[in-house]
Design a protein around this motif. Structure first.
Motif, PDB file in Angstrom:
ATOM      1  N   LEU A   1      16.796  23.793  46.310  1.00  0.00           N
ATOM      2  CA  LEU A   1      15.421  23.389  46.045  1.00  0.00           C
ATOM      3  C   LEU A   1      15.369  22.294  44.987  1.00  0.00           C
ATOM      4  CD1 LEU A   1      13.535  26.813  46.086  1.00  0.00           C
ATOM      5  CD2 LEU A   1      13.173  24.905  47.657  1.00  0.00           C
ATOM      6  N   ALA A   2      16.208  22.415  43.962  1.00  0.00           N
ATOM      7  CA  ALA A   2      16.218  21.410  42.899  1.00  0.00           C
ATOM      8  C   ALA A   2      16.741  20.063  43.397  1.00  0.00           C
ATOM      9  CB  ALA A   2      17.074  21.900  41.723  1.00  0.00           C
ATOM     10  N   VAL A   3      17.716  20.102  44.328  1.00  0.00           N
ATOM     11  CA  VAL A   3      18.333  18.868  44.806  1.00  0.00           C
ATOM     12  C   VAL A   3      17.511  18.215  45.915  1.00  0.00           C
ATOM     13  CG1 VAL A   3      20.355  17.915  45.987  1.00  0.00           C
ATOM     14  CG2 VAL A   3      20.659  19.557  44.124  1.00  0.00           C
ATOM     15  N   THR A   4      16.995  19.051  46.839  1.00  0.00           N
ATOM     16  CA  THR A   4      16.326  18.492  48.029  1.00  0.00           C
ATOM     17  C   THR A   4      14.836  18.799  48.104  1.00  0.00           C
ATOM     18  OG1 THR A   4      16.683  20.448  49.426  1.00  0.00           O
ATOM     19  CG2 THR A   4      18.485  18.853  49.282  1.00  0.00           C
ATOM     20  N   GLY A   5      14.400  19.880  47.433  1.00  0.00           N
ATOM     21  CA  GLY A   5      13.002  20.296  47.544  1.00  0.00           C
ATOM     22  C   GLY A   5      12.675  20.962  48.860  1.00  0.00           C
ATOM     23  N   SER A   6      13.684  21.302  49.657  1.00  0.00           N
ATOM     24  CA  SER A   6      13.464  21.865  50.985  1.00  0.00           C
ATOM     25  C   SER A   6      13.773  23.358  51.002  1.00  0.00           C
ATOM     26  CB  SER A   6      14.345  21.151  52.014  1.00  0.00           C
ATOM     27  OG  SER A   6      14.316  21.822  53.250  1.00  0.00           O
ATOM     28  N   ALA A   7      12.751  24.172  51.283  1.00  0.00           N
ATOM     29  CA  ALA A   7      12.968  25.614  51.406  1.00  0.00           C
ATOM     30  C   ALA A   7      13.797  25.940  52.646  1.00  0.00           C
ATOM     31  CB  ALA A   7      11.627  26.337  51.471  1.00  0.00           C
ATOM     32  N   ALA A   8      13.608  25.163  53.719  1.00  0.00           N
ATOM     33  CA  ALA A   8      14.361  25.402  54.951  1.00  0.00           C
ATOM     34  C   ALA A   8      15.850  25.234  54.715  1.00  0.00           C
ATOM     35  CB  ALA A   8      13.883  24.455  56.048  1.00  0.00           C
TER      36      ALA A   8
END
Length: 416
Positions: A37-44
């Motif tokens: 989440l910190a690197v990409t912001g993607s929950a998926a």
């Protein structure tokens, strides 16, 4: 830990090392999605990384069990600890150089899943050679308590360490696997003759393990009961979490609620050796089913996260005693050369139920009102309970089992 077991030097070393290892593993499992989440912001993509662990364990489960029966089990455990430390260290290096990617996170998670798929049946298969016959039930129960404690402490520690720095949880994970590796080095584990048998076709060995499990009535029936119960309880657990959130229960209370489930499991594992001696196998096994049948519908009336936590703790108290009875019987019944495959088969079956349960729970939450979804899960558990209560194999489940000849020289020797 019982007095006799506490004098078993080799079991103490293995158990103590795995306290660190399992805590480190659970710490990483919490830190992985936070890092994505910190690197990409993607929950998926966070789910993709965690899914890699489960998928790797499931895919490797059956071959891993067969390989455990081929290879030196202590060497397998040592390699698994070393590889997990190196995998976590590679992630640290990538974070240091600022080149960490989701692909690498997935690869590291898959490696950890593969190592777990090998380590768990290797440790379980080694247990009857590490402890005496009398110590097997206590060792099984203490391993369950260790797993629950490692998961609880690692889960709590992972979030805290990540708040200090993205790399800190993985530094901790490396250190825990290094500690477990060196503890294992000093474990004296007798090597079975079957472990040195010539290797045959892996596929045929896997099929032989599946056939052996299926043709043992007690093993087959208890496994099917456990799979059914785990499937519906995993669905129930997710339904309860969603229901609590929709009722406005604060996230802090939901966290405590989940932690109390683990706490109940720890207390149950500590009480398991006594309950194993005190009650018949049928009473313990069916007691778990009836306890869940009675307790699960009560969630409809509970509005407090703390009270639901107490209910969860009560649900989690008896299963370790039943698992101790079942696992002890399985280990003493199974020939040494088949124990790895037994662990692999049961691990895959349990993993499928654990994966399918939340999916079922999610579908129920989407399709039904929250209280109705709770009652559907409770009703399914009731059906399984009635079938298990009347099953002749469970009613005739033996209280004791004569150990195989391989155990004769280990009986009554607390030093293993």
């Amino acid at each position: 830990m019982t007095t006799l077991l506490s004098r078993n030097r080799d079991y103490r070393l293995l158990w103590g090392g795995q306290v660190f290892s399992e805590t480190g593993f659970s710490t990483s499992m919490i830190a992985f999605p936070l890092l994505v989440l910190a690197v990409t912001g993607s929950a998926a993509q966070s789910g993709l990384v965690l899914g890699a662990v489960a998928v790797a364990q499931l895919v490797a489960g059956l071959p891993a069990g067969a390989l455990v029966d081929r290879w030196n089990r202590k060497r397998i455990m040592l390699v698994c600890e070393a590889v997990q430390a190196l995998a976590a260290a590679s992630l640290l290096a990538a974070l240091w150089w600022g080149v960490a990617s989701v692909l690498q996170l997935v690869a590291v998670a898959a490696v950890m899943g593969l190592c777990r798929a090998l380590f768990e049946p290797a440790e379980e298969a080694s247990l009857p050679r590490l402890v005496t016959v009398e110590q097997v039930p206590s060792a099984v129960a203490m391993n369950a308590a260790r797993s629950n404690a490692g998961q609880l402490s690692g889960t709590a520690l992972g979030g805290f360490l990540f708040a200090l720095g993205r790399a800190i949880p993985f530094v901790f994970d490396v250190l825990t696997h290094v500690v477990a590796f060196f503890a294992l080095l000093f474990v004296r584990l007798p090597v079975a003759v079957t472990e040195r048998a010539p290797a045959r076709h892996l596929g045929r060995e896997i099929l032989a393990g599946l056939r052996w499990v299926w043709h043992q009535p007690q093993v087959r029936v208890t496994a099917l009961c456990a799979i059914s119960l785990n499937l519906f309880f995993s669905a129930y657990y997710l339904v309860i979490i969603v229901l609590a959130a929709t009722r406005g229960v604060p996230s802090g209370e939901i966290g405590v609620m989940a932690a109390m489930l683990g706490g109940g499991g720890i207390l149950g594992a500590l009480a398991a050796p006594y309950l194993h001696r005190r009650f018949s196998p049928y009473t313990l096994i069916i007691g778990v089913f009836w306890a869940l049948t009675v307790l699960t519908p009560l969630a409809v009336f509970v509005r407090s996260g703390y009270l639901m936590g107490v209910l969860f703790a009560a649900m989690a108290f008896l299963p370790p005693a039943a698992n101790t009875t079942i696992s002890t019987y399985q280990l003493l019944l199974t020939p040494d050369g088949m124990r790895g495959r037994l662990g692999g088969v049961l691990g895959v079956a349990g993993g499928v139920a654990a994966a399918a349960g939340p999916a079922l729970g999610g579908w129920l939450v989407d399709a039904l009102p929250g209280t109705t979804a709770v009652l559907v899960c409770a009703g399914a558990i009731t059906v399984v309970t009635l079938l298990a209560t009347c099953h002749p194999v469970l009613r005739r489940f033996p209280r004791t089992l004569e150990p195989e000849p391989e155990f004769a020289d280990r009986k009554g020797n607390p030093d293993g």
